[in-house]
Design an enzyme around this catalytic site. Structure first.
Site, PDB file in Angstrom:
ATOM      1  N   ARG A 161       0.727  -1.209   0.090  1.00  0.00           N
ATOM      2  CA  ARG A 161       0.161   0.052   0.042  1.00  0.00           C
ATOM      3  C   ARG A 161       0.735   1.350  -0.012  1.00  0.00           C
ATOM      4  NH1 ARG A 161      -3.267  -3.475  -0.783  1.00  0.00           N
ATOM      5  NH2 ARG A 161      -5.406  -3.479   0.050  1.00  0.00           N
ATOM      6  N   SER A 233     -10.953  -0.239   2.792  1.00  0.00           N
ATOM      7  CA  SER A 233      -9.996  -0.463   4.083  1.00  0.00           C
ATOM      8  C   SER A 233      -9.551   0.903   4.517  1.00  0.00           C
ATOM      9  CB  SER A 233      -8.726  -1.587   3.911  1.00  0.00           C
ATOM     10  OG  SER A 233      -9.213  -2.648   3.474  1.00  0.00           O
ATOM     11  N   GLU A 329      -4.994   4.063   5.581  1.00  0.00           N
ATOM     12  CA  GLU A 329      -4.739   3.834   4.204  1.00  0.00           C
ATOM     13  C   GLU A 329      -5.370   4.876   3.316  1.00  0.00           C
ATOM     14  OE1 GLU A 329      -6.791   1.457   1.457  1.00  0.00           O
ATOM     15  OE2 GLU A 329      -5.779  -0.342   1.963  1.00  0.00           O
TER      16      GLU A 329
END
Ligand code: EPU
Length: 333
Positions: A161, A233, A329
């Site tokens: 990520r 998320s 995130e």
């Protein structure tokens, strides 16, 4: 090109929050993009599908919603194909195109919301595949010099990520297209993710079979932002060392963990959030999704600030309970 002055951001973010911005440009052509970049003074935010951003206040600057379209074949042989996809293409529309043409590599990334241009920024990933696995290069424009560039995979510094576009090049470039290497034969089917393996054990594998199964799993776990505002998320899965893992496991033997190396273990943030009771917490406006508590949801009319306060409460509680610092995130503006 469409110019929206003093505009609501509601239709530009999948959390469906109603903050405003000075000006939003909806830009289809790179030539228009260059003109705007050269004319504008002040803060600029490049926005794709708005599926990984939380607006918590009015944005005192210009938003550029890049909508350039096109998929071009750069070269191919009997086994593989290199395609260039414009940043403004919807990611899942591109995946559908690839699967329909029997081009392999992106089937596990089916149904991820957002646009193609945002995919390298956080190195999107799901069900055992990350963008970096098929990435060749990306092209873009530097915001300060308006110079065009192409960056190869090794220069993009991809990790879980993360990429150079979230670190050294944050707010310094706009990605206008990406090139991906896909297979035409001898596809490498990736079904190591537990549910894919279980559900597909009796199937003859194909790109379509895997894509359909990924879509089924996602639809069972993740809310559709068209009916429930969310950004997937909200936090990354934390990576902890062995001694911390042992300490938590002594109290909670059921803690799942995935070994990265001898001293690094990834653990599910969803588990930490559930164990901290957040499936039962929240308010009329904000909460976590019942099937996947890593997803924070807007129950209808939450403001960005309300969502942020709830996310901070989750972070604070997890830190208190487990001595683990969750990292967002989602980009907070
Ligand atoms: N879990 C719970 N309670 C729940 C649900 C899950 O404790 O109610 C725990 C379980 O232990 C489960 C674990 O969480 O095994 C992992 O859940 P899941 O497989 O759904 O994946 P995740 O780690 O929560 C990551 C990505 C997702 C991606 C899936 C599948 C991150 C931050 N998220 O989620 O990506 O779709 O794996 O590969 O890495 C996104 O980035 O927006 C996103 C949705």
């Amino acid at each position: 090109m469409k110019i929206n002055k003093e505009a609501s951001l509601k239709k530009f973010n999948t959390f469906n929050v109603s903050e405003t911005a000075n000006c939003i440009y909806e830009v289809e052509e790179i030539i228009q993009l260059k003109k705007i970049l050269s004319d504008i003074k002040g803060q600029i935010l490049i926005l794709g599908g708005g599926s990984n951003v939380l607006f918590t206040k009015r944005f005192e600057g210009t938003i550029i919603n890049l909508r350039n379209k096109g998929i071009n074949v750069i070269r191919e042989n009997k086994d593989s194909i290199l395609v260039e996809v414009c940043a403004g293409e919807n990611w899942n529309d591109f995946v559908i195109w690839a699967v329909e043409n029997n081009y392999g590599g992106v089937e596990n990334l089916s149904l991820i919301p957002g646009n193609v241009g945002a995919a390298p920024i956080q190195n999107i990933g799901a069900y055992g595949v990350e963008l970096k696995d098929i990435f060749y290069s990306c092209s873009g424009i530097r915001l300060n010099s308006l110079e065009e560039f192409e960056m190869k995979k090794s220069e993009c510094k991809f990790s879980y990520r993360n990429s150079i576009f979230k670190t050294e090049l944050k707010d310094k470039v706009v990605i206008t297209s990406i090139k991906l290497n896909l297979t035409k034969s001898n596809h490498h089917f990736k079904i190591a993710y537990k549910e894919l393996k279980e559900n597909l054990s009796n199937f003859e594998l194909s790109l379509k079979v895997i894509s359909d199964e990924v879509i089924k799993i996602r639809q069972s776990k993740l809310p559709d932002h068209k009916s429930i505002g969310n950004c997937g998320s909200f936090f990354k899965n934390p990576i902890i060392n062995l001694s911390k893992l042992k300490k938590i496991k002594a109290e909670y033997p059921d803690l799942p963990s995935f070994k990265i190396d001898s001293n690094k273990y990834k653990i599910p943030a969803a588990w930490l959030i559930e164990k901290s009771g957040f499936k039962e917490k929240g308010s009329k406006n904000v909460g976590v999704y019942e099937n996947q508590p890593l997803v924070i949801i807007n129950r209808g009319s939450a403001s960005g600030k309300e969502i942020l306060d709830f996310a901070n409460e989750i972070k604070y509680t997890i830190h208190n309970n487990f001595n683990i610092q969750l990292e967002e995130e989602v980009l907070i503006i």
